[in-house]
Design a protein around this motif. Structure first.
Motif, PDB file in Angstrom:
ATOM      1  N   UNK A 281       0.827  -1.201   0.000  1.00  0.00           N
ATOM      2  CA  UNK A 281       0.000   0.000   0.000  1.00  0.00           C
ATOM      3  C   UNK A 281       0.864   1.255   0.000  1.00  0.00           C
ATOM      4  N   UNK A 282       0.335   2.314  -0.600  1.00  0.00           N
ATOM      5  CA  UNK A 282       0.827   3.674  -0.399  1.00  0.00           C
ATOM      6  C   UNK A 282      -0.378   4.511   0.024  1.00  0.00           C
ATOM      7  N   UNK A 283      -0.640   4.622   1.340  1.00  0.00           N
ATOM      8  CA  UNK A 283      -1.822   5.332   1.824  1.00  0.00           C
ATOM      9  C   UNK A 283      -1.567   6.836   1.946  1.00  0.00           C
ATOM     10  N   UNK A 284      -1.234   7.449   0.853  1.00  0.00           N
ATOM     11  CA  UNK A 284      -0.863   8.868   0.777  1.00  0.00           C
ATOM     12  C   UNK A 284      -0.681   9.192  -0.696  1.00  0.00           C
ATOM     13  N   UNK A 285      -0.263  10.407  -1.014  1.00  0.00           N
ATOM     14  CA  UNK A 285       0.099  10.730  -2.386  1.00  0.00           C
ATOM     15  C   UNK A 285       1.352   9.954  -2.792  1.00  0.00           C
ATOM     16  N   UNK A 286       1.436   9.619  -4.070  1.00  0.00           N
ATOM     17  CA  UNK A 286       2.666   9.063  -4.616  1.00  0.00           C
ATOM     18  C   UNK A 286       3.427  10.158  -5.345  1.00  0.00           C
ATOM     19  N   UNK A 288       6.471  10.767  -8.355  1.00  0.00           N
ATOM     20  CA  UNK A 288       5.782  11.946  -8.912  1.00  0.00           C
ATOM     21  C   UNK A 288       4.362  11.682  -9.404  1.00  0.00           C
ATOM     22  N   UNK A 289       3.727  10.610  -8.922  1.00  0.00           N
ATOM     23  CA  UNK A 289       2.380  10.262  -9.391  1.00  0.00           C
ATOM     24  C   UNK A 289       1.403  11.420  -9.255  1.00  0.00           C
ATOM     25  N   UNK A 290       1.441  12.143  -8.126  1.00  0.00           N
ATOM     26  CA  UNK A 290       0.475  13.220  -7.924  1.00  0.00           C
ATOM     27  C   UNK A 290       0.651  14.318  -8.963  1.00  0.00           C
ATOM     28  N   UNK A 291       1.896  14.588  -9.373  1.00  0.00           N
ATOM     29  CA  UNK A 291       2.106  15.618 -10.405  1.00  0.00           C
ATOM     30  C   UNK A 291       1.441  15.198 -11.717  1.00  0.00           C
ATOM     31  N   UNK A 292       1.525  13.915 -12.037  1.00  0.00           N
ATOM     32  CA  UNK A 292       0.908  13.420 -13.267  1.00  0.00           C
ATOM     33  C   UNK A 292      -0.613  13.392 -13.139  1.00  0.00           C
ATOM     34  N   UNK A 293      -1.111  13.061 -11.965  1.00  0.00           N
ATOM     35  CA  UNK A 293      -2.560  13.107 -11.751  1.00  0.00           C
ATOM     36  C   UNK A 293      -3.076  14.536 -11.878  1.00  0.00           C
ATOM     37  N   UNK A 294      -2.332  15.500 -11.343  1.00  0.00           N
ATOM     38  CA  UNK A 294      -2.705  16.911 -11.523  1.00  0.00           C
ATOM     39  C   UNK A 294      -2.820  17.246 -13.004  1.00  0.00           C
ATOM     40  N   UNK A 295      -1.817  16.804 -13.771  1.00  0.00           N
ATOM     41  CA  UNK A 295      -1.783  17.098 -15.203  1.00  0.00           C
ATOM     42  C   UNK A 295      -2.999  16.519 -15.911  1.00  0.00           C
ATOM     43  N   UNK A 296      -3.482  15.378 -15.441  1.00  0.00           N
ATOM     44  CA  UNK A 296      -4.577  14.695 -16.130  1.00  0.00           C
ATOM     45  C   UNK A 296      -5.951  15.053 -15.576  1.00  0.00           C
TER      46      UNK A 296
END
Length: 439
Positions: A281-286, A288-296
């Protein structure tokens, strides 16, 4: 949505700078706190800062924690729970969700209690016991350190030998070199297949309909070679609550609701034609995943997280295609060497050959007199993203953007997203995991 007041809290290292910057650019009031002294300059010139986040709690409409760590201890879940008890809207965990990341054995227990399939795994607090287990049950294993030392990513080891002899050799070496710090480790049977992370967003009561599926690239060099890093890049897409979701988070929704968790939670899995096997689990932001989620996320990012924190089902719009993120780094990343960092990277300029900053996301960067510069001590100044109707189109956009960046000594992986093109996507489709959702 009317402007909101957001308080972003890095209770250890600075990780959430880019999200704070994005929300600030959308017109919301933002204050950002960084605990780690070495990271205090990160985000300077991009986002307003505060030296005392506790003093800003009453000011804030939404409080966002970026990780589970408070210094060297797990603890933001406890802070988030206390703030919720005071009536505050918080993006963050609970003591039990923090424990999902810190204690891999506990995480597997939670999965098993909710009838989620798991890989054979054993937790050890003695190196000799772990070595005996491999010798008595020869097979390829993955070594996963437990507790604080798990953040030293190069210690994760994926075995190759069918009899586990390489795992035995590595455990013997770890006993000598890391025995004083590595208080425990998990041995997990190695399973072949496609590695995919299922990322759901939870609003305290339920998962939203949109589910993020991402593919991590942790090794330093192209071809998945070299030391493990936190992450060198990510490819992803969004879909509905399909089979991958239903057989994992779909069974855990009531548990997260009982906890009152709010935010992003990621479950990394190995998938093959026989089943879905959660890894961690990653029970938080990942990152640079969050940066890519922001972009999308094509609607308001600030509104999305404000709705989550207030228990509302967000009306979020996401890119209907594929996305990739590439971490652009400098020496000595992923290692710590102050002399090398001082000579090659500290305060280095990030130069752009175009006026556009589309797809450019902050990690360890600051702005001084209008000039982007490297900040902190880690050599991870920026993340570059791209998106498109196909994974190849997303790759081309991201790498075209990198071509317009000049930083002496910069390096990055040039193969982010290729695994999908080379067959991972076809395999997941053939195994029936990417079919229509029920939402």
């Amino acid at each position: 949505m009317d402007s909101k007041r957001f308080l972003f809290v890095s209770a250890d290292a600075a990780l959430i700078t880019d999200l704070a910057w994005q929300v600030h650019r959308e017109g919301h009031d933002v204050k950002y706190y960084i605990e780690a002294e070495s990271d205090r300059e990160i985000g300077d010139g991009f986002v307003p800062k505060t030296d005392d986040w506790g003093a800003e709690v009453e000011w804030a409409d939404v409080i966002v924690f970026d990780d589970v760590w408070v210094g060297s201890d797990v603890g933001t879940g406890e802070l988030a729970r206390e703030l919720r008890d005071q009536g505050k809207a918080v993006v963050g965990g609970t003591p039990n969700t923090d424990r999902l990341e810190e204690d891999r054995g506990y995480a597997m227990d939670v999965l098993e209690e909710h009838d989620v399939n798991t890989i054979e795994h054993h937790v050890f607090h003695d190196f000799d016991e772990g070595i005996r287990h491999v010798q008595e049950h020869p097979a390829p294993y993955v070594i996963k350190p437990l507790g604080e030392v798990q953040n030293v990513k190069r210690l994760l080891y994926v075995g190759n030998d069918d009899d586990g002899s390489d795992v035995v050799d590595v455990l013997k070496a770890y006993k000598k070199a890391w025995g004083h710090r590595m208080k425990g480790f998990q041995l997990q049977r190695k399973v072949e297949g496609v590695e995919v992370a299922i990322c759901g967003f939870f609003n305290g009561e339920e998962f939203i309909d949109e589910v993020n599926f991402n593919f991590e690239h942790k090794k330093l060099f192209p071809g998945n070679i070299g030391p493990s890093t936190g992450e060198m890049g990510t490819s992803m897409f969004w879909a509905g609550q399909n089979k991958l979701f239903k057989e994992t988070f779909g069974k855990l929704e009531a548990w997260f609701a009982e906890e009152g968790y709010v935010g992003s939670v990621d479950l990394n899995c190995i998938v093959n034609e026989s089943g879905i096997y959660p890894l961690e689990f990653t029970p938080r932001f990942g990152y640079p995943t969050i940066a890519l989620q922001e972009e999308s996320i094509e609607s308001s990012t600030g509104e999305f997280f404000a709705d989550l924190a207030h228990g509302i089902d967000p009306q979020v719009r996401v890119h209907n295609g594929y996305q990739i993120a590439v971490r652009v780094v400098l020496p000595p990343f992923p290692f710590d060497d102050e002399k090398t960092y001082d000579e090659n990277s500290r305060n280095a300029a990030v130069v752009f050959e175009t006026e556009s900053r589309d797809g450019i996301h902050l990690e360890d960067a600051k702005k001084v007199d209008g000039q982007w510069r490297v900040a902190g001590n880690n050599g991870m100044p920026i993340v570059v993203t791209g998106k498109g109707d196909t994974m190849q189109a997303a790759r081309e956009q991201a790498y075209d953007r990198i071509d317009d960046i000049v930083m002496p000594n910069m390096y990055y992986r040039d193969d982010i997203g290729e695994r999908w093109i080379d067959g991972d996507g076809d395999r997941l489709q053939a195994w029936g995991y990417l079919g229509p959702s029920s939402s």
